[in-house]
Enzyme design. Structure first.
Site: not given
Length: 508
Positions: A263, A338, A372
């Site tokens: 990321e 995301k 993440c």
């Protein structure tokens, strides 16, 4: 060179003959009437269709490789091209043979910077392994040999091997792990540049076993490359992308199918804007995103590997998101987002969550990508598993061991719950001149389900904590198929969908 949208490796069809003829004229301008005949191409595509392949760039044929299978013990090492091909009739082709023999390989001159020849060799090597053939053999031309009257062919080859001379063909073969078996005289009498000499080259299949296995067209073992990226000051764009290319090159050398970056891989470039407020600085960083996407796409093509770019900020229509790209080695590029941005991303940068939840089809299986924080929401990975996901990739960036432990432990759970592999890759090191991105902690890992066919602790392999490095891991997709049907527990089959289910809400 113009921009490329798609690169495809396909089997050559007899209907492609006219296009192939045009390609040969481009590749061999000094040869009179260089095209293969229609009868020859019809014969090759009939007796060994898997061995005849082409590469098309945006629909245009730009490279081709032709081959047959022979029983090598019937020939001596000093054979000629006509011996191998039975005077171009290919009667020597034997599906039960032990050796793939390369007949020709050509790449359009305008496309020779894309490593397409290497891609063709990689295909041949994989096919050789899958068909359980002993080796790949062919006669390599020596196009610069005529320039050195004082050298014998053997001396010329030795000097090329020792880097004292450059031969465009032989250097390329040696760089692709072929070795010279011997020098052959009168291999192609009409090859004046090579003075009719050829280097007989061989690549050995270390996995070869007797008896011969049946050809398996479906790829089972997939090789993953994880980059544990070092967060540190870089001199600028060129310095950063040079380091990215270094890792791509290193991992592609191991013939990895899928390569994962972490990321915010381009975060070091934010140092240039450290005098700005944090929201303004990351929006300036977002200005590099399209350029970095295109760079990754070029690397995926040139190094013949599928790249998951990690993530980077995107600022579009006054909305800041955390997004990334799957850059396929065939030239296709797909986007992921995301979904759950962290409270810190909202508070410090004013970032918004995405809406795209999907799996991606690759030449190495169906994959999912969650960035993440998303791995901490089990509903997302369950939706991807319902679509048939084999491997879940998680690029992450965590500053403390607490944050890393959340990502790690949730990734382990996702592998068990969804009967899939989970690969996580993060960043290590420090960025002293970038606010809100000061420190990083990571240990990149590939997790498995916990059953008899997998490691007892569910860890296939893991990197050294907080050290910049790469992790190369093989995973077997066939083991997942067995687990789905015959595992000690079958979490995907045993769900009580009569009582509960996870569904995605379709956005208008």
């Amino acid at each position: 060179m113009k921009s490329i949208d798609k690169i495809e490796l396909q089997h050559l069809k007899f209907s492609d003959y006219k296009t192939l003829q045009e390609l040969m004229i481009k590749c061999y301008p000094g040869v009179v009437d260089p095209a293969w005949t229609k009868d020859q191409i019809k014969k090759l595509t009939t007796i060994f269709p898997e061995g005849q392949v082409v590469i098309k760039v945006d629909g245009e044929m730009v490279a081709c490789a032709l081959a047959i299978i022979i029983d090598y013990q019937l020939f001596e090492d000093k054979h000629t091209y006509l011996d191998i091909t039975a005077n171009d009739t290919f009667k020597t082709h034997n599906p039960e043979g032990d050796t793939m023999y390369g007949l020709d390989m050509m790449v359009h001159p305008d496309y020779r910077g894309l490593r397409l020849g290497r891609r063709l060799y990689d295909y041949r090597k994989e096919l050789c392994e899958e068909m359980n053939l002993k080796s790949i053999v062919f006669g390599g031309r020596l196009p610069n040999f005529h320039k050195f009257d004082e050298l014998t062919a053997k001396q010329y080859i030795e000097k090329v091997k020792n880097k004292e001379l450059h031969d465009p063909v032989l250097n390329f073969q040696l760089s692709n792990d072929f070795h010279v078996k011997r020098v052959v005289k009168n291999y192609l009498p009409e090859d004046d540049a090579s003075e009719s000499y050829a280097a007989l080259l061989e690549w050995s299949n270390i996995y070869y076993q007797k008896p011969q296995k049946k050809y398996k067209p479906q790829k089972s073992v997939v090789r993953l490359g994880l980059v544990q990226w070092g967060m540190r000051p870089y001199a600028g764009w060129d310095d950063l992308t040079e380091q990215i290319e270094y890792f791509v090159d290193a991992v592609s050398g191991y013939r990895a199918d899928l390569l994962l970056f972490p990321e915010y891989v381009n975060a070091p470039l934010m140092a240039e804007y450290n005098d700005l407020s944090e929201p303004d600085a990351i929006r300036e960083l977002a200005g590099y995103t399209e350029r970095l996407r295109d760079t990754f796409a070029e690397f995926a093509i040139s190094y013949n590997t599928n790249i998951i770019t990690g993530s980077m900020p995107e600022f579009k229509d006054d909305e800041l998101k955390n997004i990334g790209y799957l850059c396929k080695r065939n030239g296709e590029v797909e986007r992921y987002e995301k979904i759950h941005v962290t409270p810190d991303e909202v508070k410090v940068w004013g970032m918004s969550g995405g809406t795209q939840i999907k799996t991606f089809d690759t030449d190495a299986g169906k994959i999912g990508i969650l960035i993440c924080y998303d791995i901490e929401f089990p509903e997302l990975s369950r939706l991807l598993a319902n679509e048939g996901m084999d491997i879940l990739f998680v690029p992450f960036l965590t500053d403390t061991q607490n944050g890393y432990s959340r990502v790690r432990n949730c990734a382990i759970a996702r592998a068990i719950e969804n009967e899939c592999y989970v690969a996580i890759a993060g960043s290590v090191g420090n960025l002293p001149k970038v606010h809100n991105m000061d420190i990083s902690f990571a240990q990149s890992v590939v997790f498995t389900p916990c059953d008899f066919s997998f490691p007892t602790n569910g860890i296939k392999a893991e990197a050294t904590p907080n050290t910049e490095m790469i992790l190369i891991v093989d995973v077997d997709l066939d083991l997942l198929k067995e687990l789905h049907e015959q595992g000690s527990v079958r979490t995907m089959k045993d769900r009580r969908t009569d009582l509960y289910d996870v569904v995605a809400i379709k956005k208008p």
